[in-house]
Structure formats: structure tokens, C-alpha cells
Design a protein around this motif. Structure first.
Motif, PDB file in Angstrom:
ATOM      1  N   ASP A  91      29.542  50.822  34.744  1.00 15.16           N
ATOM      2  CA  ASP A  91      29.099  50.435  36.078  1.00 15.16           C
ATOM      3  C   ASP A  91      28.510  49.024  36.066  1.00 15.16           C
ATOM      4  N   THR A  92      29.041  48.159  35.204  1.00 19.69           N
ATOM      5  CA  THR A  92      28.472  46.828  35.035  1.00 19.69           C
ATOM      6  C   THR A  92      28.928  45.826  36.091  1.00 19.69           C
ATOM      7  N   HIS A  93      29.997  46.128  36.830  1.00 23.28           N
ATOM      8  CA  HIS A  93      30.514  45.187  37.819  1.00 23.28           C
ATOM      9  C   HIS A  93      30.113  45.589  39.236  1.00 23.28           C
ATOM     10  N   THR A  94      30.139  44.604  40.156  1.00 20.09           N
ATOM     11  CA  THR A  94      29.767  44.861  41.545  1.00 20.09           C
ATOM     12  C   THR A  94      30.794  45.725  42.256  1.00 20.09           C
ATOM     13  N   ARG A  95      32.068  45.507  41.972  1.00 26.12           N
ATOM     14  CA  ARG A  95      33.168  46.260  42.565  1.00 26.12           C
ATOM     15  C   ARG A  95      34.227  46.555  41.509  1.00 26.12           C
ATOM     16  N   TYR A  96      34.868  47.708  41.628  1.00 26.38           N
ATOM     17  CA  TYR A  96      36.080  48.007  40.850  1.00 26.38           C
ATOM     18  C   TYR A  96      37.195  48.269  41.839  1.00 26.38           C
ATOM     19  N   TRP A  97      38.394  47.764  41.528  1.00 29.57           N
ATOM     20  CA  TRP A  97      39.509  47.885  42.456  1.00 29.57           C
ATOM     21  C   TRP A  97      40.698  48.586  41.797  1.00 29.57           C
ATOM     22  N   ASP A  98      41.747  47.836  41.548  1.00 31.30           N
ATOM     23  CA  ASP A  98      42.996  48.389  41.025  1.00 31.30           C
ATOM     24  C   ASP A  98      42.857  48.827  39.562  1.00 31.30           C
ATOM     25  N   VAL A  99      43.522  49.917  39.210  1.00 32.47           N
ATOM     26  CA  VAL A  99      43.584  50.403  37.830  1.00 32.47           C
ATOM     27  C   VAL A  99      45.038  50.688  37.485  1.00 32.47           C
ATOM     28  N   ASP A 100      45.512  50.157  36.357  1.00 32.32           N
ATOM     29  CA  ASP A 100      46.895  50.383  35.922  1.00 32.32           C
ATOM     30  C   ASP A 100      46.925  50.758  34.445  1.00 32.32           C
ATOM     31  N   PRO A 101      47.761  51.703  34.049  1.00 31.15           N
ATOM     32  CA  PRO A 101      47.927  52.003  32.623  1.00 31.15           C
ATOM     33  C   PRO A 101      48.642  50.857  31.935  1.00 31.15           C
ATOM     34  N   VAL A 102      48.292  50.620  30.681  1.00 31.10           N
ATOM     35  CA  VAL A 102      48.949  49.565  29.896  1.00 31.10           C
ATOM     36  C   VAL A 102      50.161  50.159  29.196  1.00 31.10           C
ATOM     37  N   LYS A 103      51.305  49.556  29.435  1.00 28.57           N
ATOM     38  CA  LYS A 103      52.560  50.051  28.886  1.00 28.57           C
ATOM     39  C   LYS A 103      52.502  50.104  27.357  1.00 28.57           C
ATOM     40  N   THR A 111      45.813  55.532  26.131  1.00 28.28           N
ATOM     41  CA  THR A 111      44.482  55.606  26.746  1.00 28.28           C
ATOM     42  C   THR A 111      43.907  54.228  27.034  1.00 28.28           C
ATOM     43  N   THR A 112      44.759  53.264  27.348  1.00 27.27           N
ATOM     44  CA  THR A 112      44.287  51.925  27.673  1.00 27.27           C
ATOM     45  C   THR A 112      44.734  51.552  29.079  1.00 27.27           C
ATOM     46  N   VAL A 113      43.809  50.973  29.848  1.00 25.75           N
ATOM     47  CA  VAL A 113      44.114  50.572  31.223  1.00 25.75           C
ATOM     48  C   VAL A 113      43.647  49.142  31.461  1.00 25.75           C
ATOM     49  N   GLU A 114      44.263  48.515  32.452  1.00 20.78           N
ATOM     50  CA  GLU A 114      43.785  47.238  32.966  1.00 20.78           C
ATOM     51  C   GLU A 114      43.260  47.467  34.376  1.00 20.78           C
ATOM     52  N   TYR A 115      42.196  46.761  34.728  1.00 21.24           N
ATOM     53  CA  TYR A 115      41.598  46.943  36.045  1.00 21.24           C
ATOM     54  C   TYR A 115      41.119  45.601  36.582  1.00 21.24           C
ATOM     55  N   SER A 116      41.096  45.498  37.900  1.00 27.17           N
ATOM     56  CA  SER A 116      40.534  44.310  38.540  1.00 27.17           C
ATOM     57  C   SER A 116      39.140  44.648  39.049  1.00 27.17           C
ATOM     58  N   TYR A 117      38.287  43.645  39.082  1.00 31.30           N
ATOM     59  CA  TYR A 117      36.902  43.855  39.492  1.00 31.30           C
ATOM     60  C   TYR A 117      36.380  42.598  40.187  1.00 31.30           C
ATOM     61  N   ALA A 118      35.213  42.720  40.802  1.00 33.41           N
ATOM     62  CA  ALA A 118      34.550  41.587  41.436  1.00 33.41           C
ATOM     63  C   ALA A 118      33.072  41.623  41.084  1.00 33.41           C
ATOM     64  N   ASP A 119      32.528  40.448  40.795  1.00 34.32           N
ATOM     65  CA  ASP A 119      31.089  40.296  40.568  1.00 34.32           C
ATOM     66  C   ASP A 119      30.552  39.235  41.524  1.00 34.32           C
ATOM     67  N   HIS A 120      29.542  39.596  42.307  1.00 29.44           N
ATOM     68  CA  HIS A 120      28.936  38.654  43.234  1.00 29.44           C
ATOM     69  C   HIS A 120      27.880  37.811  42.514  1.00 29.44           C
ATOM     70  N   HIS A 121      27.836  36.534  42.863  1.00 31.87           N
ATOM     71  CA  HIS A 121      26.836  35.626  42.293  1.00 31.87           C
ATOM     72  C   HIS A 121      26.058  34.948  43.418  1.00 31.87           C
ATOM     73  N   ASP A 180      36.314  36.993  40.463  1.00 29.17           N
ATOM     74  CA  ASP A 180      37.376  37.996  40.514  1.00 29.17           C
ATOM     75  C   ASP A 180      38.043  38.059  39.148  1.00 29.17           C
ATOM     76  N   GLY A 181      37.916  39.189  38.478  1.00 32.18           N
ATOM     77  CA  GLY A 181      38.388  39.274  37.104  1.00 32.18           C
ATOM     78  C   GLY A 181      39.326  40.429  36.834  1.00 32.18           C
ATOM     79  N   VAL A 182      39.996  40.338  35.685  1.00 31.46           N
ATOM     80  CA  VAL A 182      40.864  41.406  35.188  1.00 31.46           C
ATOM     81  C   VAL A 182      40.470  41.673  33.744  1.00 31.46           C
ATOM     82  N   GLU A 183      40.245  42.938  33.416  1.00 33.26           N
ATOM     83  CA  GLU A 183      39.896  43.328  32.055  1.00 33.26           C
ATOM     84  C   GLU A 183      40.776  44.481  31.598  1.00 33.26           C
ATOM     85  N   ARG A 184      40.840  44.643  30.285  1.00 33.19           N
ATOM     86  CA  ARG A 184      41.554  45.750  29.663  1.00 33.19           C
ATOM     87  C   ARG A 184      40.557  46.551  28.840  1.00 33.19           C
ATOM     88  N   VAL A 185      40.603  47.880  28.956  1.00 35.07           N
ATOM     89  CA  VAL A 185      39.681  48.705  28.188  1.00 35.07           C
ATOM     90  C   VAL A 185      40.435  49.846  27.513  1.00 35.07           C
TER      91      VAL A 185
END
Length: 443
Positions: free
Chosen positions: A52-64, A68-78, A117-122
Motif C-alpha cells: 500500500d505504498t503508492h497513492t493509486r494502483y491501476w492496471d495489473v497485467d501478468p508477465v508472459k 506469479t509475476t505481474v506488472e502494474y501501473s500506479y500514481a504517486d502525488h507530490h 505515473d509509474g510502472v513496476e514489476r513484482v
């Protein structure tokens, strides 16, 4: 969080859920839904991963190629002191002219904040997080990138809400290789929302097998398709038209179903209509072949067709994620605050491996008598206003509670008005009587 406690029903695979938030900064005490979350649930209902470290979580996609790995987009307000000054922004890094940048910045730069606006893989097993790409945008509300989709190892396509467009960026070089602007196709003077504050609200992009890019242009009530060669809209393929709310009304997350799975078809979260719909492409036209709605559904923003014909749904203001079987029955459900998107790992990306409603004989549903009652009641308030009201209320307040609160407040206001009127009339009557009873002084 107790990782051994069952917090959800059992499911056929890992379920990953990204939730939105209505807080200004994402702090614990800044709004009824201050915490945005990315959570993964094991098939047995226990928590596999939580962040729960980001302000917003948006899209989630499995990594081909992973389990058990996904990529997601997020937003952090400054806050303002963390943002570039007006002359420090570089329009070329966003693929637009300085003139266009200045037009948008004049509106969004007035907000004393900016958004990363960021994209991370976890890896949901190890918890390892890897940064993929990101960039700052001025302002907050209509400048956050809700969706990205991967093209290949080094390229992603981005839904650019801020500058009303779509662009492809090389995540290794940070270079934007091409972009499409909504203004290339649609006249901003007579289409969409307020320009340039929030004209198109492009909230979803999906790369199709043939190279086309499907784009959700929310504020124009349209889903359009960009040509892989010209990067322009293929006009005759567009689904929906502005202000034709019988088809779509400010939709989210349309998913494409290929011909091999019974398509071409598109499953859409028809958000302001509070329903899920599917359209089949037949004789160069779109025909509605499936609809699902119940009395609780409020502003759904994602619907994924699974390979077994089930549909995984994120009902944002309904505060739940649930799974429908082919008969329209809810067979799995989790109450969770303000979900944006959900993915069931092992089923493919979104609806890529799911059948069309027409080919799999998936039943439509418009609810029972109780559902129809609440669907009718909700029509008393325009969807935008009701969803706006739901957006700022605590999670425990559903539509019945909101209506009870609104009508209770109106009743109290009317009753208070009657009481105040009665009191004023009584005071006037008493004052008049007292004056007439005073003795006359005769000298």
C-alpha cells in the motif's frame, strides 16, 4: 497482515486486485478510502502479497512466461515543493509541441501538486519489485496514467489522460517513439469533456494480436482502434458514439476477444450505466450480445472473461470483486474498498483466452425484483452525481445507506423549516398580544 488467515473464498488460481483511493496524498487520515492497495490472494483465500505504498494502483497485467509475476501501473502525488517549476518541464519528453504543452499546463499547473505515473514489476512469491518506467505530470485528477500495455521487451503503450492521447515509449531509452492525439481525430470544440482540463480521459489501451491498439476514450463514450501502420483511428471499427448512452456511457477497460475464441467481440465495463456489456462484431457493425447488472452494481471498471466462460468483475463503488458463472450467478466474491482492476493468474492477460458470450452461450441478467427496485431508484439521481457522492462516502455506505442519508437530511431540513416557521409565527403572535395588553397612560 496474517498470511495464514483466510480472508477470501477459495478460487481457481491466484487473484490479484488493484484498488483506487479518493485521498489527496494517500495518507491514513485523508479520506474514507485513504489507502490504495495491491493485494494478491492465494487459491485457498490467504494473502500472498500486499503493498500500500503508492497513492493509486491501476492496471495489473501478468508477465508472459512467469507464473506469479505481474506488472502494474500506479500514481504517486507530490506536493508543490517536490515538483518542477513552470520553466523546468520539457515538452519534448512528452512527445508534444511547446504550444500544446503550454495550453495544458496553463490549466493543470494551477494545482499545487504533481503526479509521478509509474510502472513496476513484482514477483508475488519473493516480493521483489523492479522499476520499469515512469514520468511526472503536472496536477493530479486528470493527469494520471491509468493503463499501460506491453508491446515487447522494451516497449509499452501508455494511455495518456493528461495530454489526451496514446504514446509508445521505449522503457530502456525513455524515448517516446510515436503518439496519437485525440485532437487528430476529434474536434475538441464540440466533443468530450472540458478542454483542456479533462477532454477525452483516455483510460485504457490494449495491444491486439494483429498490432492494432484498442483505446478507451471515456469522455467520448467510444472505443477506437489505432492502425499498426498509420497510428490513426480506423473509423469503421469504432464501438459507441458520444452521448449515445444506450451503447456505452463513460466506459472503462474494454477487453478484446479474438476470432479464435468466438469473436471479434469486446467485453466492457459500462461504468456510468452501472452494467457489464459485450458487443459482437457482425457485418461490420457491433451488436450487443450480453449484459449483466444487479442492484448493488455501481460504477464497475473492469470485467475479464476467463477461459471457462466465467467473468471476473471489479465493481468500484459497489466495493467488491466477484466472479460470475456462465448462468450469471455470483460464485466467488470479496468485499474490498474501491477496486479498479482484478486479474486471475494462469488464465491469460485480461480476456485474451476467454470465449465470447455468443459462442459460449453465456446468459445475460438484469436482476430480480429487488435488483430492479434499486436500479430504478438509482435512476432518480444522474449517474455522475450518484457516483461522485459514492466516491466521497465511507466504504460501509452502499447505495441504500446513501439514499437513506440523503433523504434523511432532506426530511430533517424540511422538518426544521416547519419548526422554524412555527416558532417565528408563535413569537410574532405572542409579541403582538403583549403589546395590545399594555395599559394606556392617560394624563
Amino acid at each position: 497482515m496474517d498470511r495464514n488467515a483466510q480472508i477470501a473464498p477459495k478460487a481457481d488460481g491466484i487473484t490479484v486486485i488493484a484498488t483506487d483511493s479518493n485521498s489527496w496524498r494517500g495518507g491514513d487520515n485523508e479520506g474514507p478510502r485513504a489507502r490504495a492497495e495491491l493485494v494478491a490472494l492465494n487459491p485457498n483465500g490467504t494473502a500472498r502479497y500486499y503493498n500500500d505504498t503508492h497513492t493509486r494502483y491501476w492496471d495489473v497485467d501478468p508477465v508472459k512466461g512467469t507464473k506469479t509475476t505481474v506488472e502494474y501501473s500506479y500514481a504517486d502525488h507530490h506536493s508543490a515543493n517536490e515538483c518542477p517549476s513552470a520553466d523546468e518541464w520539457n515538452a519534448s519528453k512528452y512527445g508534444v509541441s511547446q504550444k500544446m504543452w503550454d495550453r495544458y499546463y496553463k490549466t493543470h499547473g494551477k494545482v499545487s501538486a504533481c503526479t509521478y505515473d509509474g510502472v513496476e514489476r513484482v514477483n508475488l512469491t519473493t516480493g521483489k519489485v523492479t522499476k520499469i518506467w515512469g514520468q511526472l505530470t503536472p496536477g493530479k485528477e486528470a493527469t494520471r496514467y491509468h493503463d499501460v500495455d506491453r508491446i515487447d521487451e522494451n516497449h509499452i503503450v501508455v494511455a495518456d489522460i493528461y495530454l489526451d492521447g496514446v504514446f509508445v515509449v521505449n522503457t530502456k531509452t525513455d524515448r517516446i517513439e510515436w503518439r496519437w492525439n485525440a485532437s487528430d481525430t476529434f474536434n475538441h470544440s464540440n466533443t468530450g469533456g472540458p478542454y483542456p482540463k479533462d477532454r477525452s480521459h483516455i483510460n485504457d489501451v490494449e495491444v491486439l494480436d494483429d498490432g492494432r491498439i484498442m483505446v478507451s476514450v471515456r469522455n467520448l463514450d467510444r472505443v477506437v482502434f489505432l492502425s499498426p501502420k498509420t497510428h490513426k483511428v480506423v473509423g469503421q471499427q469504432t464501438l459507441g458514439e458520444e452521448d449515445n448512452y444506450d451503447t456505452l456511457y463513460e466506459q472503462h477497460n474494454p477487453d478484446y476477444i479474438n476470432t479464435s475464441n468466438g469473436g471479434p467481440a469486446a467485453v466492457v465495463a459500462d461504468s456510468e450505466n452501472n452494467r457489464l456489456v459485450e458487443y459482437q462484431r457482425t457485418n461490420n457493425d457491433w451488436k450487443q450480445t450480453w449484459v449483466w447488472q444487479d442492484g448493488r452494481m455501481q460504477w464497475p471498471r473492469d470485467a475479464d472473461r476467463l477461459p471457462n466462460g466465467h467473468t471476473l468483475v471489479s465493481d468500484s463503488n459497489g466495493n467488491r470483486v466477484f466472479e460470475l458463472d456462465k448462468n450469471g450467478n455470483i460464485v466467488w466474491k470479496l468485499n474490498i474498498a474501491f477496486p479498479y482492476e482484478a486479474e486471475r493468474l494462469g488464465t491469460g492477460d485480461e480476456s485474451a483466452n476467454g470465449p465470447s458470450a455468443q459462442s459460449a452461450h453465456i446468459a445475460s441478467r438484469s436482476g430480480n425484483l429487488g435488483d430492479q427496485f434499486w436500479i430504478g431508484v438509482k435512476r432518480l439521481i444522474p449517474g455522475k452525481y450518484l457516483n461522485g457522492l459514492m466516491y466521497i462516502t465511507p466504504v460501509w455506505m452502499g447505495v441504500p445507506e446513501v439514499f437513506a442519508t440523503v433523504f434523511g437530511a432532506l426530511f430533517a431540513l424540511i422538518w426544521g423549516g416547519f419548526e422554524a416557521g412555527w416558532y417565528i409565527r408563535r413569537r410574532r403572535s405572542t409579541t403582538g398580544k403583549s403589546s395590545s395588553d399594555e395599559p394606556v397612560n392617560q394624563d
